[in-house]
Design an enzyme around this catalytic site. Structure first.
Site, PDB file in Angstrom:
ATOM      1  CB  CYS A 113      82.387   9.915  75.317  1.00  0.00           C
ATOM      2  SG  CYS A 113      81.144   8.675  75.697  1.00  0.00           S
ATOM      3  CG  HIS A 246      85.824   8.119  73.614  1.00  0.00           C
ATOM      4  ND1 HIS A 246      85.763   7.561  74.867  1.00  0.00           N
ATOM      5  CD2 HIS A 246      84.585   7.954  73.064  1.00  0.00           C
ATOM      6  CE1 HIS A 246      84.538   7.093  75.076  1.00  0.00           C
ATOM      7  NE2 HIS A 246      83.810   7.319  73.994  1.00  0.00           N
ATOM      8  CG  ASN A 276      82.075   4.366  75.182  1.00  0.00           C
ATOM      9  OD1 ASN A 276      82.683   5.038  76.010  1.00  0.00           O
ATOM     10  ND2 ASN A 276      81.337   4.902  74.239  1.00  0.00           N
TER      11      ASN A 276
HETATM   12  C1  LIG Z   1      75.938   0.715  67.319  1.00  0.00           C
HETATM   13  C2  LIG Z   1      76.777   0.202  66.169  1.00  0.00           C
HETATM   14  C3  LIG Z   1      77.819  -0.766  66.714  1.00  0.00           C
HETATM   15  C4  LIG Z   1      75.865  -0.558  65.219  1.00  0.00           C
HETATM   16  O1  LIG Z   1      76.666  -1.063  64.198  1.00  0.00           O
HETATM   17  P1  LIG Z   1      76.165  -0.930  62.710  1.00  0.00           P
HETATM   18  O2  LIG Z   1      77.196  -1.528  61.841  1.00  0.00           O
HETATM   19  O3  LIG Z   1      75.798   0.498  62.485  1.00  0.00           O
HETATM   20  O4  LIG Z   1      74.937  -1.828  62.733  1.00  0.00           O
HETATM   21  P2  LIG Z   1      73.886  -1.921  61.560  1.00  0.00           P
HETATM   22  O5  LIG Z   1      73.113  -0.635  61.525  1.00  0.00           O
HETATM   23  O6  LIG Z   1      74.563  -2.326  60.316  1.00  0.00           O
HETATM   24  O7  LIG Z   1      72.993  -3.086  62.061  1.00  0.00           O
HETATM   25  C5  LIG Z   1      72.039  -2.808  62.933  1.00  0.00           C
HETATM   26  C6  LIG Z   1      71.284  -4.107  63.092  1.00  0.00           C
HETATM   27  O8  LIG Z   1      71.919  -4.837  64.129  1.00  0.00           O
HETATM   28  C7  LIG Z   1      70.984  -5.045  65.161  1.00  0.00           C
HETATM   29  N1  LIG Z   1      71.691  -4.966  66.417  1.00  0.00           N
HETATM   30  C8  LIG Z   1      71.892  -3.871  67.173  1.00  0.00           C
HETATM   31  N2  LIG Z   1      72.562  -4.220  68.275  1.00  0.00           N
HETATM   32  C9  LIG Z   1      72.783  -5.537  68.218  1.00  0.00           C
HETATM   33  C10 LIG Z   1      73.407  -6.450  69.053  1.00  0.00           C
HETATM   34  N3  LIG Z   1      73.981  -6.071  70.225  1.00  0.00           N
HETATM   35  N4  LIG Z   1      73.476  -7.734  68.683  1.00  0.00           N
HETATM   36  C11 LIG Z   1      72.928  -8.144  67.532  1.00  0.00           C
HETATM   37  N5  LIG Z   1      72.302  -7.308  66.682  1.00  0.00           N
HETATM   38  C12 LIG Z   1      72.232  -6.025  67.020  1.00  0.00           C
HETATM   39  C13 LIG Z   1      69.949  -3.975  65.002  1.00  0.00           C
HETATM   40  O9  LIG Z   1      68.725  -4.351  65.591  1.00  0.00           O
HETATM   41  C14 LIG Z   1      69.861  -3.856  63.521  1.00  0.00           C
HETATM   42  O10 LIG Z   1      69.062  -4.911  63.054  1.00  0.00           O
HETATM   43  P3  LIG Z   1      68.027  -4.660  61.839  1.00  0.00           P
HETATM   44  O11 LIG Z   1      68.877  -4.286  60.672  1.00  0.00           O
HETATM   45  O12 LIG Z   1      67.367  -5.978  61.694  1.00  0.00           O
HETATM   46  O13 LIG Z   1      67.121  -3.578  62.294  1.00  0.00           O
HETATM   47  C15 LIG Z   1      77.463   1.345  65.410  1.00  0.00           C
HETATM   48  O14 LIG Z   1      76.507   2.132  64.764  1.00  0.00           O
HETATM   49  C16 LIG Z   1      78.277   2.215  66.305  1.00  0.00           C
HETATM   50  O15 LIG Z   1      79.282   1.785  66.825  1.00  0.00           O
HETATM   51  N6  LIG Z   1      77.879   3.488  66.465  1.00  0.00           N
HETATM   52  C17 LIG Z   1      78.595   4.398  67.314  1.00  0.00           C
HETATM   53  C18 LIG Z   1      78.300   4.065  68.746  1.00  0.00           C
HETATM   54  C19 LIG Z   1      79.188   4.802  69.670  1.00  0.00           C
HETATM   55  O16 LIG Z   1      80.379   4.730  69.549  1.00  0.00           O
HETATM   56  N7  LIG Z   1      78.585   5.496  70.612  1.00  0.00           N
HETATM   57  C20 LIG Z   1      79.291   6.211  71.604  1.00  0.00           C
HETATM   58  C21 LIG Z   1      79.941   7.420  71.022  1.00  0.00           C
HETATM   59  S1  LIG Z   1      80.811   8.251  72.269  1.00  0.00           S
END
Ligand SMILES: CC(C)(COP(=O)(O)OP(=O)(O)OC[C@H]1O[C@@H](n2cnc3c(N)ncnc32)[C@H](O)[C@@H]1OP(=O)(O)O)[C@@H](O)C(=O)NCCC(=O)NCCS
Length: 319
Positions: A113, A246, A276
């Site tokens: 990215c 990004h 993304n």
């Molecule tokens: C991935 C991301 C959106 C998750 O958000 P978050 O606020 O950290 O989510 P949480 O950890 O609070 O919640 C995770 C829960 O949601 C669930 N979950 C994950 N994806 C899901 C989806 N698409 N729909 C519903 N629930 C989902 C998980 O299973 C987990 O459930 P659990 O608590 O029962 O195990 C976030 O961590 C993120 O944006 N990270 C960076 C990702 C990124 O930008 N990557 C590219 C970088 S270049």
């Protein structure tokens, strides 16, 4: 030639749009979850027949048209991509041929990215050192090909697209500075851990991610690199007219902007409509903000990105 100036921009998004509601029918997710956690409402998905070079070609044609040059004036083609057409030749070579440019340097950059920032920095060096005058820098991705469509943790986050900028050497700025970083010790938190051996795929050729760790790492290093870019140019965040991050997650974008004291109306955000698109996200956002008139000549535009590797970087441009 002291500086590389952007003389044209272009972008391309595949026709097919996949909304969050469409995803509700594929995995156990909801529009509400995706919107509140990421800011994403929809993403574009390439047709089966479309490769990264096809997306890059459409974006490049627009950039070349906007720059008002003959494509044969291009002396360097760099494509940032994590989803190349094939193992080799590079997508840049395939693009060069499709554009009918003829003999010039052409290669891909793989920094996930952050790829567009890495590619832009590389082209900037070529131009500043007098090695070439006109360079085409493209970010192009078909991320939908490396997603596990049964994994809700990742498949809701990404999309396909391409963006291109045309650079030309000039006495006037131009790209003021670029800043690149990497920390390979963090490679496991975001990867597509597979390779080809003996004609077979070894490992899992899909994006895997420790979402929370990535989130925290991204917010930390983006703040650092943006301060580095401002300090090198003796500028304050109040001097920045447009922040073009990004486009991974609106919460990462907003958090970086807040830490810098930059209000969201100075931030170009496209993540809601594009998801993304990895190396394509920054040049896509640039093109949109140039074409709708937000970015104007003489303004300071700050680009920043972070991605697998881990890699991160920034570029400060006087438009
Ligand atoms: C991935 C991301 C959106 C998750 O958000 P978050 O606020 O950290 O989510 P949480 O950890 O609070 O919640 C995770 C829960 O949601 C669930 N979950 C994950 N994806 C899901 C989806 N698409 N729909 C519903 N629930 C989902 C998980 O299973 C987990 O459930 P659990 O608590 O029962 O195990 C976030 O961590 C993120 O944006 N990270 C960076 C990702 C990124 O930008 N990557 C590219 C970088 S270049």
């Amino acid at each position: 030639m002291k500086y590389a100036r952007v003389i044209g921009t272009g972008s391309y998004l595949p026709d097919k749009i996949l909304t969050n509601h469409d995803l509700e029918r594929i995995v156990d997710t909801s529009d509400e979850w995706i919107r509140t956690r990421t800011g994403i409402a929809q993403r574009h998905i390439a047709a089966d027949s479309e490769m990264a070079s096809d997306l890059a070609l459409n974006a490049s044609r627009e950039a070349i048209k906007a720059g008002g040059i003959d494509p044969r004036e291009i002396e360097l083609v760099i494509v940032a991509t994590t989803t190349p057409d094939m193992i080799f030749p590079s997508t840049a070579c395939i693009l060069q041929d499709k554009l009918g440019i003829g003999d010039c340097a052409a290669f891909d950059v793989q920094a996930v990215c952050s790829g567009f920032i890495y590619a832009l920095a590389t082209a900037d060096m070529f131009i500043r050192t007098g090695k070439c005058r006109t360079a085409l820098v493209v970010g192009a991705e078909v991320y939908s090909r490396i997603l596990d469509w049964s994994d809700r943790n990742t498949c809701v986050l990404f999309g396909d697209g391409a963006g291109a900028v045309l650079l030309r050497g000039d006495e006037q700025p131009g790209i003021l500075s670029t800043h690149l970083h990497a920390d390979g010790s963090q490679s496991k938190i975001l990867s597509a851990p597979a390779n080809i051996c003996g004609g077979k795929v070894q490992g899992k050729p899909f994006v895997v991610m420790e979402g929370n760790t990535v989130f925290k790492f991204a917010v930390k290093v983006l703040e650092e690199v943006v301060h580095e870019a401002l300090a090198e140019n003796n500028l304050e965040s109040s001097d920045i007219d447009w922040l073009i991050p990004h486009q991974a997650n609106i919460r990462i974008i907003a958090s970086t902007a807040k830490k810098l004291g930059i209000s969201m109306d100075k931030v170009v955000a496209t993540v809601d409509k594009h998801g993304n698109t990895s190396a394509a996200s920054i040049p896509l956002a640039i093109d949109i903000a140039v074409r709708d008139g937000r970015i104007k000549s003489g303004q300071h535009v700050l680009l920043e990105g972070v991605g697998g590797g881990f890699t991160w970087g920034a570029a400060l441009i006087r438009w």
